[in-house]
Design a protein around this motif. Structure first.
Motif, PDB file in Angstrom:
ATOM      1  N   HIS A 174       1.440  12.029  -1.229  1.00  0.00           N
ATOM      2  CA  HIS A 174       1.020  13.318  -0.678  1.00  0.00           C
ATOM      3  C   HIS A 174       1.346  14.486  -1.602  1.00  0.00           C
ATOM      4  CE1 HIS A 174      -0.068  11.639   3.207  1.00  0.00           C
ATOM      5  NE2 HIS A 174       1.022  10.897   3.119  1.00  0.00           N
ATOM      6  N   LYS A 195      -4.458   7.283  -2.364  1.00  0.00           N
ATOM      7  CA  LYS A 195      -4.237   5.948  -1.824  1.00  0.00           C
ATOM      8  C   LYS A 195      -4.188   4.952  -2.971  1.00  0.00           C
ATOM      9  CE  LYS A 195      -6.618   6.798   2.503  1.00  0.00           C
ATOM     10  NZ  LYS A 195      -7.757   6.413   3.352  1.00  0.00           N
ATOM     11  N   ASP A 207     -13.013  10.639   1.363  1.00  0.00           N
ATOM     12  CA  ASP A 207     -12.748   9.972   0.098  1.00  0.00           C
ATOM     13  C   ASP A 207     -13.665  10.591  -0.955  1.00  0.00           C
ATOM     14  OD1 ASP A 207     -10.811   8.308   1.045  1.00  0.00           O
ATOM     15  OD2 ASP A 207     -12.155   6.612   1.386  1.00  0.00           O
ATOM     16  N   ARG A 219      -2.009   0.985  -4.426  1.00  0.00           N
ATOM     17  CA  ARG A 219      -1.195  -0.183  -4.110  1.00  0.00           C
ATOM     18  C   ARG A 219      -0.368  -0.546  -5.330  1.00  0.00           C
ATOM     19  NH1 ARG A 219      -6.034  -1.947  -5.505  1.00  0.00           N
ATOM     20  NH2 ARG A 219      -6.338  -3.928  -6.517  1.00  0.00           N
ATOM     21  N   CYS A 256      -8.303  11.223  -1.681  1.00  0.00           N
ATOM     22  CA  CYS A 256      -8.809  11.792  -0.429  1.00  0.00           C
ATOM     23  C   CYS A 256      -8.449  13.265  -0.353  1.00  0.00           C
ATOM     24  CB  CYS A 256      -8.195  11.083   0.776  1.00  0.00           C
ATOM     25  SG  CYS A 256      -8.501   9.326   0.806  1.00  0.00           S
ATOM     26  N   LEU A 289       0.868   5.731  -0.160  1.00  0.00           N
ATOM     27  CA  LEU A 289       0.161   7.000  -0.009  1.00  0.00           C
ATOM     28  C   LEU A 289       1.002   8.068  -0.693  1.00  0.00           C
ATOM     29  CD1 LEU A 289      -0.777   6.802   3.774  1.00  0.00           C
ATOM     30  CD2 LEU A 289      -2.239   6.308   1.839  1.00  0.00           C
ATOM     31  N   LYS A 331       0.844  -1.190   0.000  1.00  0.00           N
ATOM     32  CA  LYS A 331       0.000   0.000   0.000  1.00  0.00           C
ATOM     33  C   LYS A 331       0.882   1.243   0.000  1.00  0.00           C
ATOM     34  CE  LYS A 331      -4.065  -2.069   1.854  1.00  0.00           C
ATOM     35  NZ  LYS A 331      -4.623  -2.447   0.615  1.00  0.00           N
ATOM     36  N   ASP A 371      -6.428   3.561  -5.765  1.00  0.00           N
ATOM     37  CA  ASP A 371      -7.651   3.067  -5.123  1.00  0.00           C
ATOM     38  C   ASP A 371      -8.623   4.199  -4.820  1.00  0.00           C
ATOM     39  OD1 ASP A 371      -6.851   0.415  -5.203  1.00  0.00           O
ATOM     40  OD2 ASP A 371      -5.787   0.572  -3.302  1.00  0.00           O
ATOM     41  N   SER A 372      -8.127   5.289  -4.259  1.00  0.00           N
ATOM     42  CA  SER A 372      -9.029   6.389  -3.923  1.00  0.00           C
ATOM     43  C   SER A 372      -8.262   7.699  -3.862  1.00  0.00           C
ATOM     44  CB  SER A 372      -9.735   6.137  -2.586  1.00  0.00           C
ATOM     45  OG  SER A 372      -8.785   6.109  -1.536  1.00  0.00           O
ATOM     46  N   LYS A 424     -14.156   6.202  -4.318  1.00  0.00           N
ATOM     47  CA  LYS A 424     -13.571   4.914  -3.899  1.00  0.00           C
ATOM     48  C   LYS A 424     -13.578   3.970  -5.046  1.00  0.00           C
ATOM     49  CE  LYS A 424     -14.080   4.483   0.996  1.00  0.00           C
ATOM     50  NZ  LYS A 424     -14.614   3.721   2.077  1.00  0.00           N
ATOM     51  N   MET A 466      -4.453  13.473  -0.522  1.00  0.00           N
ATOM     52  CA  MET A 466      -3.707  12.221  -0.499  1.00  0.00           C
ATOM     53  C   MET A 466      -4.286  11.269  -1.533  1.00  0.00           C
ATOM     54  SD  MET A 466      -3.017   9.840   2.845  1.00  0.00           S
ATOM     55  CE  MET A 466      -4.649  10.177   3.414  1.00  0.00           C
TER      56      MET A 466
END
Length: 118
Positions: free
Chosen positions: A44, A68, A115, A70, A110, A42, A40, A107-108, A118, A66
């Motif tokens: 920024h 998100k 979120d 993987r 934010c 993140l 995973k 994935d998403s 999604k 952010m």
């Protein structure tokens, strides 16, 4: 899609959307041995977020934004061939290399703890 973001990673700026995968040169914050499948991540360094009709632009990055995602897998890029030749000097040099790439899926997105998609 109506929701997308522009991120800065690997010396490039990418327009990313949730559910799609992208190839980037490297992630500076991770060592190569930690880039296994399903790691995973993140991100920024978000430059801009567009959610339907609202656009948020950072200077230079958005605070509280952010991405998100993987990592799917590591792979090699196509071979780049460099051929140097000087005429009338009998000098020829052929070099080449393949860049290491990381394929990741978003994935998403934010923003301020919510979120957006999604």
């Amino acid at each position: 899609m109506d929701t997308y973001a522009v991120i800065g990673t690997g010396g490039e700026q990418l327009r990313v959307e949730p559910g799609r995968f992208y190839d980037v040169r490297y992630f500076a914050s991770l060592e190569p041995e930690n880039l296994g499948p399903n790691t995973k991540i993140l991100i920024h360094r978000v430059l801009m977020i567009c959610n339907e009709s609202t656009i948020n632009i950072g200077q230079p990055w958005l605070k509280g934004a952010m991405i998100k995602g993987r990592i799917l897998h590591s792979r090699l890029d196509n071979k780049i061939t460099i051929y140097r030749m000087r005429s009338k000097k009998k000098m020829r040099r052929k070099l080449g290399h393949r860049r290491n790439l990381v394929r990741f899926v978003v994935d998403s997105i934010c923003f301020n703890g919510k979120d957006l998609y999604k």
